[in-house]
Design a protein around this motif. Structure first.
Motif, short mmCIF file in Angstrom:
data_model
loop_
_atom_site.label_atom_id
_atom_site.label_comp_id
_atom_site.label_asym_id
_atom_site.label_seq_id
_atom_site.Cartn_x
_atom_site.Cartn_y
_atom_site.Cartn_z
N THR A 53 0.83 -1.20 0.00
CA THR A 53 0.00 0.00 0.00
C THR A 53 0.86 1.25 0.00
O THR A 53 1.91 1.30 0.66
N HIS A 92 -2.34 0.24 -4.50
CA HIS A 92 -2.02 -1.09 -4.01
C HIS A 92 -1.27 -1.88 -5.09
O HIS A 92 -1.50 -1.67 -6.29
N ARG A 112 -11.98 -1.45 4.56
CA ARG A 112 -12.37 -0.05 4.30
C ARG A 112 -13.80 0.19 4.76
O ARG A 112 -14.60 0.80 4.05
N ALA A 156 -8.89 -0.67 10.46
CA ALA A 156 -7.90 -0.64 9.38
C ALA A 156 -6.70 -1.47 9.81
O ALA A 156 -6.34 -1.49 11.00
N LYS A 189 -6.19 4.28 5.22
CA LYS A 189 -7.25 3.30 5.01
C LYS A 189 -8.53 3.67 5.76
O LYS A 189 -9.61 3.22 5.39
#
Length: 449
Positions: free
Chosen positions: A247, A309, A385, A399, A419
């Motif tokens: 991420t 991502h 999410r 998250a 997130k």
């Protein structure tokens, strides 16, 4: 169980511009939407709940019994027509959270511009006709959508761990990895939102579906969110999955480097290592159920409004058993969950360590969420999410981050905030400059995986 009767009615073409968003009008409704298409459910014809290690198997038994006794009139062949169940399952086999399947009274579906309505009832006296289906839907749509303005009393509180306590948990995770106990752990944390006025969940779902149209926006019994990760999709004997691991927060990107995400993610040994662990975990679990399987030779960069991502798509042809039947979606999610992408590797070691370090029950967070139909089709994402609506004015957000050798606690904390951002934005909130240290009084109790 009570006999169900169901009828599916085609209702012609619908505009993809608005799609199913116009049906997101109630707080107590079910949904699974991507790019304005998918399924929206109203009411309830039947329900199953269970907790513990057998939750998937018991759900499978209940669903088979429901199908076996149902009287279904369905002239369509689209996935998502006929009898449909929405579901949400606990992350942990030890969680007190009740996993559930819900068969709605009304389902509105839209795929490739073609729309339909399915009406299902357990009432032996009810008329099950096209007219009943349309009239019942109309009753659910009588009220206009509600809207909520941000309230000065809205505030964000810490969850079970303060930021410093959670960073310490990350450091302890890295130490376990350095000691050779495991190669990856996904460590999550929670925050609590207290609202000055009641939440309008339908408004939050509409916001998520518009902002994150390439994700799957979901709602099942107060579990709401928009996940970028597909655990498994099954359609006509073919299974597909989307794996995310690695991420990068888009807020950190320089304006003058168009290939920044590719350089930082694809060029990072840490991110590539984390991603490969997730891919290997999924393909190993899926392989016994397949006759062939393919995936990207290299992960691609998936661009979302809040983050990038590393992503890989996996496609597999499902193998039939000796009776000629292919695995059901529930069989597959039981075999796949929890993946390394949401737990770690080895999963048994990571699961025990998660309980020790997180000090919370994840409930449905990072568990399977989605739908399935009577023909064996289904889509099950991972509940990421998202948030759990605990009361009309209390919402809990979750998250997590993949921790591997070389993970930095401060950087991982920032990743959790990136997130949290989709849900915070949908709630009309900004990240606070400082979060109080005292845990919220309505925080959850711990449970292991």
């Amino acid at each position: 169980m009570t006999t169900l009767r169901s009828v599916t009615v085609p209702v012609g073409e619908r505009s993809a511009t608005i799609g199913l968003l116009e049906y997101l009008v109630l707080d107590e409704q079910l949904c699974w939407i991507r790019r304005q298409e998918g399924l929206v459910g109203f009411g309830e014809a039947a329900r199953f709940t269970s907790s513990g290690p057998e939750r998937f198997a018991l759900a499978q038994q209940w669903w088979r019994a429901a199908l076996a006794g149902a009287d279904v009139e369905n002239p369509l062949t689209q996935p998502g027509t006929g009898l449909v169940a929405f579901g949400s399952f606990a992350f942990s086999k030890r969680s007190p959270f009740e996993s559930r399947l819900v068969i709605p009274e009304i389902v509105v579906g839209l795929r490739d511009g073609e729309a339909w309505v399915t009406y299902t009832t357990s009432d032996p006296e009810a008329e099950v006709t096209a007219e009943t289906a349309v009239d019942t839907l109309a009753r659910y749509l009588d009220d206009l959508p509600l809207y909520r303005q941000s309230d000065p009393a809205d505030r964000i509180l810490p969850g079970m761990l303060s930021e410093s306590e959670w960073k310490n948990a990350v450091a302890r995770s890295v130490a376990h990895i350095a000691a050779g106990d495991l190669s990856k752990i996904v460590l999550a944390r929670d925050i609590a939102v207290e609202l000055g006025s009641p939440l309008v969940a339908s408004q939050v779902l509409r916001e998520l579906a518009v902002r994150y149209r390439d994700c799957w926006t979901y709602s099942v019994d107060g579990l709401i969110g928009s996940t970028p990760e597909m655990l498994i999709r099954v359609e006509s004997g073919t299974a597909e999955a989307r794996v995310l691991a690695g991420t990068l927060d888009r807020a950190t990107a320089p304006d003058d480097e168009p290939d920044y995400a590719k350089r930082v993610l694809a060029g990072s040994a840490k991110q590539q290592h984390e991603h490969q662990i997730a891919i290997d975990s999924l393909t190993r679990a899926l392989e016994p159920f397949t006759s062939s399987m393919t995936s990207h030779s290299e992960p691609f960069v998936l661009e979302l409004p809040n983050v990038w991502h590393l992503a890989s798509d996996v496609r597999a042809e499902l193998a039939a058993d000796e009776t000629g039947a292919v695995p059901t979606p529930l069989t597959l999610i039981e075999a796949l969950h929890p993946t390394a992408a949401v737990c770690g590797f080895p999963t048994s070691v990571a699961g025990e360590l998660i309980s020790e370090l997180e000090h919370m029950d994840r409930g449905p967070y990072a568990g399977p969420v989605g739908w399935m139909d009577g023909a064996g089709n289904g889509e099950w994402g991972i509940a990421l999410r998202g948030a759990v609506v605990e009361t009309p004015t209390e919402v809990r957000l979750y998250a997590g981050c993949g921790i591997v050798a070389g993970s930095n606690p401060a950087a991982e904390l920032e990743e959790t905030w990136s997130k949290f951002r989709p849900m915070l934005e949908a709630l009309g909130l900004d990240r606070p400059r400082a979060v109080p240290r005292r845990p919220s009084e309505f925080a959850s109790a711990p449970a292991a995986s």
